[in-house]
Design a protein around this motif. Structure first.
Motif, mmCIF file in Angstrom:
data_model
loop_
_atom_site.group_PDB
_atom_site.id
_atom_site.type_symbol
_atom_site.label_atom_id
_atom_site.label_comp_id
_atom_site.label_asym_id
_atom_site.label_seq_id
_atom_site.Cartn_x
_atom_site.Cartn_y
_atom_site.Cartn_z
ATOM 1 N N HIS A 1 3.961 5.932 14.344
ATOM 2 C CA HIS A 1 5.015 6.532 13.520
ATOM 3 C C HIS A 1 4.386 7.319 12.377
ATOM 4 N N ALA A 2 5.056 8.385 11.986
ATOM 5 C CA ALA A 2 4.682 9.127 10.782
ATOM 6 C C ALA A 2 5.940 9.746 10.208
ATOM 7 N N ASP A 3 6.055 9.720 8.906
ATOM 8 C CA ASP A 3 7.152 10.406 8.230
ATOM 9 C C ASP A 3 6.710 11.827 7.947
ATOM 10 N N LEU A 4 7.190 12.754 8.757
ATOM 11 C CA LEU A 4 6.743 14.139 8.647
ATOM 12 C C LEU A 4 7.442 14.900 7.539
ATOM 13 N N ARG A 5 8.296 14.234 6.802
ATOM 14 C CA ARG A 5 8.898 14.882 5.638
ATOM 15 C C ARG A 5 7.914 14.998 4.482
ATOM 16 N N GLY B 1 0.821 -1.195 0.000
ATOM 17 C CA GLY B 1 0.000 0.000 0.000
ATOM 18 C C GLY B 1 0.857 1.248 0.000
ATOM 19 N N PRO B 2 0.249 2.420 -0.011
ATOM 20 C CA PRO B 2 1.011 3.676 -0.024
ATOM 21 C C PRO B 2 1.990 3.744 1.148
ATOM 22 N N GLU B 3 3.202 4.144 0.885
ATOM 23 C CA GLU B 3 4.233 4.187 1.922
ATOM 24 C C GLU B 3 3.810 5.023 3.122
ATOM 25 N N VAL B 4 3.160 6.125 2.861
ATOM 26 C CA VAL B 4 2.795 7.035 3.951
ATOM 27 C C VAL B 4 1.789 6.399 4.905
ATOM 28 N N LEU B 5 1.027 5.400 4.436
ATOM 29 C CA LEU B 5 -0.006 4.777 5.267
ATOM 30 C C LEU B 5 0.455 3.481 5.940
ATOM 31 N N ARG B 6 1.627 3.010 5.638
ATOM 32 C CA ARG B 6 2.063 1.729 6.198
ATOM 33 C C ARG B 6 2.171 1.718 7.722
ATOM 34 N N PRO B 7 2.475 2.837 8.377
ATOM 35 C CA PRO B 7 2.487 2.820 9.847
ATOM 36 C C PRO B 7 1.150 2.476 10.480
ATOM 37 N N PRO C 1 4.919 21.825 7.576
ATOM 38 C CA PRO C 1 3.564 21.634 7.047
ATOM 39 C C PRO C 1 2.882 20.388 7.623
ATOM 40 N N ALA C 2 3.643 19.293 7.776
ATOM 41 C CA ALA C 2 3.073 18.085 8.378
ATOM 42 C C ALA C 2 2.757 18.312 9.847
ATOM 43 N N PHE C 3 3.640 19.001 10.538
ATOM 44 C CA PHE C 3 3.457 19.246 11.969
ATOM 45 C C PHE C 3 2.178 20.036 12.227
ATOM 46 N N ARG C 4 1.839 20.932 11.326
ATOM 47 C CA ARG C 4 0.607 21.715 11.488
ATOM 48 C C ARG C 4 -0.620 20.812 11.552
ATOM 49 N N HIS C 5 -0.564 19.706 10.830
ATOM 50 C CA HIS C 5 -1.694 18.780 10.860
ATOM 51 C C HIS C 5 -1.815 18.093 12.214
ATOM 52 N N LEU C 6 -0.723 17.831 12.889
ATOM 53 C CA LEU C 6 -0.770 17.299 14.244
ATOM 54 C C LEU C 6 -1.467 18.280 15.181
ATOM 55 N N VAL C 7 -1.024 19.528 15.117
ATOM 56 C CA VAL C 7 -1.557 20.553 16.009
ATOM 57 C C VAL C 7 -3.050 20.757 15.749
ATOM 58 N N LYS C 8 -3.422 20.780 14.487
ATOM 59 C CA LYS C 8 -4.827 20.988 14.105
ATOM 60 C C LYS C 8 -5.727 19.915 14.700
ATOM 61 N N ASP D 1 1.849 17.803 3.643
ATOM 62 C CA ASP D 1 0.399 17.677 3.756
ATOM 63 C C ASP D 1 -0.093 16.251 3.553
ATOM 64 N N GLN D 2 0.713 15.395 2.952
ATOM 65 C CA GLN D 2 0.278 14.012 2.738
ATOM 66 C C GLN D 2 0.046 13.272 4.049
ATOM 67 N N VAL D 3 0.626 13.770 5.139
ATOM 68 C CA VAL D 3 0.472 13.082 6.424
ATOM 69 C C VAL D 3 -0.955 13.166 6.940
ATOM 70 N N ALA D 4 -1.735 14.083 6.423
ATOM 71 C CA ALA D 4 -3.102 14.274 6.908
ATOM 72 C C ALA D 4 -3.924 12.995 6.792
ATOM 73 N N GLU D 5 -3.797 12.288 5.677
ATOM 74 C CA GLU D 5 -4.571 11.065 5.503
ATOM 75 C C GLU D 5 -4.178 10.010 6.541
ATOM 76 N N LEU D 6 -2.886 9.881 6.808
ATOM 77 C CA LEU D 6 -2.442 8.928 7.817
ATOM 78 C C LEU D 6 -3.042 9.263 9.177
ATOM 79 N N LEU D 7 -2.987 10.520 9.582
ATOM 80 C CA LEU D 7 -3.492 10.921 10.882
ATOM 81 C C LEU D 7 -4.998 10.667 10.993
ATOM 82 N N ASP D 8 -5.733 10.987 9.936
ATOM 83 C CA ASP D 8 -7.178 10.776 9.973
ATOM 84 C C ASP D 8 -7.528 9.291 10.007
#
Length: 361
Positions: free
Chosen positions: A126-130, A89-95, A185-192, A133-140
Motif C-alpha cells: 500500500h502507498a498513499d499517493l496523495r 513512526g511517520p504515517e507515510v512509512l507505516r505500510p 507526482p507520486a505516480f512518477r516515482h513508481l514509473v521511475k 514526492d514524499q512517497v519516494a522514501e516509502l518506495l525505496d
C-alpha cells in the motif's frame, strides 16, 4: 479465535465455518469435494490477501489448505489490504509493516519447508499517493526490505454515490484520489523505479485509468477485478445498461497497451450476483454462468496475453469456495488454446510481476 484449518469440511458448509466467522463468508469453505477441472494447469494466483480480522483468520496456514485442495497453485502475488501496518513512526512509512510481513511469508515458502507453493512470490504494498514526492522514501525502503519480491503498490479508489456500498468497505478510500494534487507526482516515482500500479476502482471510474495510462505510457498498470462492475441492488434492466457501459469502457481502456487486467474479484458483493446470501453451496457451473460475460469481455478487450487470473481470496469467499472459484474460471475459458490458457493462468502474471516459475511446476 478459531482457525479455518481446525475445521473439517462436511456436507453442510455453513456448519463447517468457525464460530464468529462473519456471516457474509458463508461460501468460504464450500466445494472442496468438487472434481478439479484441468488439474495440471500451473496457476500463479495473481491476487490474494492474508490477514486477521474479527472472527476471521486467513494467514499462510489457511491459504495453503486452499492452495493444496487440488488446483495446481505454484506461486502467488500478495495484495495489500491494510494489514500489519507499523503502529507508529511517520504515517507515510507505516505500510512497510505489511510489506515486511508478506516478505517473511515469501521467505518461508521459498525455503521449501511449507511445500511447493511459493506464496507471496510477488508483493504489492500500500502507498498513499496523495503525498506526492514524499512517497519516494516509502518506495525505496520497500525495495530495501523486500528486494526480491516487492513489485509495486495499490491504493484503492472505489468511489460510488450509493451509501450502501460502504457497508462492505472496511477502510473507505479517499474520494477523488486520481485527481488529488499529489497523485501524479507520486505516480512518477513508481514509473521511475519500474514498479507496477494496481488500479482498484469501479467500472464508472475507468475514465480515470484511461487518463492515467495516457499520461504515463511507460507505466505498468494492472486493472483489478475485471474492471469491477458496480451493479449492487439493481434490477435486470439497469444491470443490462450498466453492462453496456462497462463493455464500452473496457474496450476503450484496453487500447492502452500498458494496461493489464486481472480476471477475478467476481465474488465481491458489488457485482450484485447475491451468492453471498445463499445458504446452499454454489457450484462452479452456476458461478461460471454468472461470471462469463465479464470474464469474456475482459479477455476479448485485453487478450489473453494481458490478462491474469486471481482468486482474491479470502474476499471472494463471500460467494465461492476456493476450488469452485478456480473451476469456474477454467470452465469459462475451456475452449481457449493451450497457449492462451498458459498466459491466463500463469504466463501474464509471471511477466508483469517478474515471478520465476518453479523448474518443475
Amino acid at each position: 479465535m478459531t482457525h479455518l484449518t481446525d475445521v473439517v469440511h462436511g456436507p453442510s458448509m455453513t456448519k463447517a465455518l468457525p464460530a464468529g466467522t462473519p456471516p457474509a463468508f458463508k461460501q468460504l469453505l464450500s466445494g472442496r469435494d468438487e472434481p478439479i477441472l484441468e488439474p495440471d494447469i500451473p496457476i500463479i494466483d495473481a491476487h490474494h490477501h492474508l490477514f486477521t480480522r474479527p472472527g476471521l483468520r486467513y494467514l499462510l496456514d489457511e491459504y495453503l489448505v486452499d492452495a493444496n485442495a487440488g488446483h495446481k497453485i505454484v506461486a502467488t502475488v500478495y495484495m495489500e489490504i491494510h494489514a500489519f501496518a507499523r503502529p507508529d513512526g511517520p504515517e507515510v512509512l507505516r505500510p512497510l509493516g505489511e510489506i515486511e510481513f508478506a516478505n517473511g511469508v515469501g521467505a518461508m515458502c521459498a525455503s521449501g519447508n511449507y511445500g511447493d507453493v511459493r506464496v507471496c512470490a510477488g508483493i504489492i504494498g500500500h502507498a498513499d499517493l496523495r503525498v506526492g514526492d514524499q512517497v519516494a522514501e516509502l518506495l525505496d525502503r520497500a525495495l530495501e526490505v523486500a528486494p526480491e519480491r516487492f513489485r509495486g503498490v495499490r491504493q484503492v479508489a472505489c468511489d460510488d454515490p450509493s451509501p450502501g456500498v460502504y457497508r462492505f468497505i472496511t477502510n473507505p478510500p479517499p474520494r477523488g484520489l486520481y485527481k488529488s494534487p499529489g497523485f501524479r507526482p507520486a505516480f512518477r516515482h513508481l514509473v521511475k523505479r519500474g514498479l507496477t500500479f494496481d488500479a482498484a476502482l469501479f467500472h464508472h471510474q475507468l475514465p480515470d485509468v484511461i487518463e492515467l495510462a495516457d499520461a504515463f505510457p511507460d507505466a505498468t498498470i494492472v486493472l483489478n477485478h475485471c474492471g469491477h462492475v458496480m451493479a449492487m441492488d439493481m434490477d435486470e434492466q439497469r444491470r443490462a445498461e450498466v453492462f453496456r457501459e462497462y463493455r464500452k469502457l473496457m474496450l476503450e481502456l484496453a487500447r492502452r497497451s500498458n494496461v493489464y487486467c486481472k480476471i477475478g474479484g467476481l465474488g465481491l458483493p458489488f457485482w450484485g450476483f447475491e451468492f453471498m446470501d445463499r445458504e446452499s453451496q454454489v457450484g462452479y457451473q452456476e458461478l461460471a454462468a454468472a461470471w462469463r460475460p465479464y470474464v469474456e469481455t475482459s479477455i476479448e478487450a485485453f487478450g489473453a496475453g494481458r490478462c491474469m487470473m486471481e482468486s482474491n481470496f479470502p474476499q471472494d469467499g463471500r460467494s465461492a469456495g476456493f476450488v469452485p472459484l478456480w473451476n469456474a474460471l477454467k470452465y469459462i475459458v475451456r475452449a481457449a488454446s493451450t497457449e492462451d490458457k498458459a498466459a491466463l493462468f500463469h504466463g501474464t502474471a509471471a511477466k508483469v510481476y517478474r515471478i520465476k516459475l518453479p523448474e518443475h511446476p
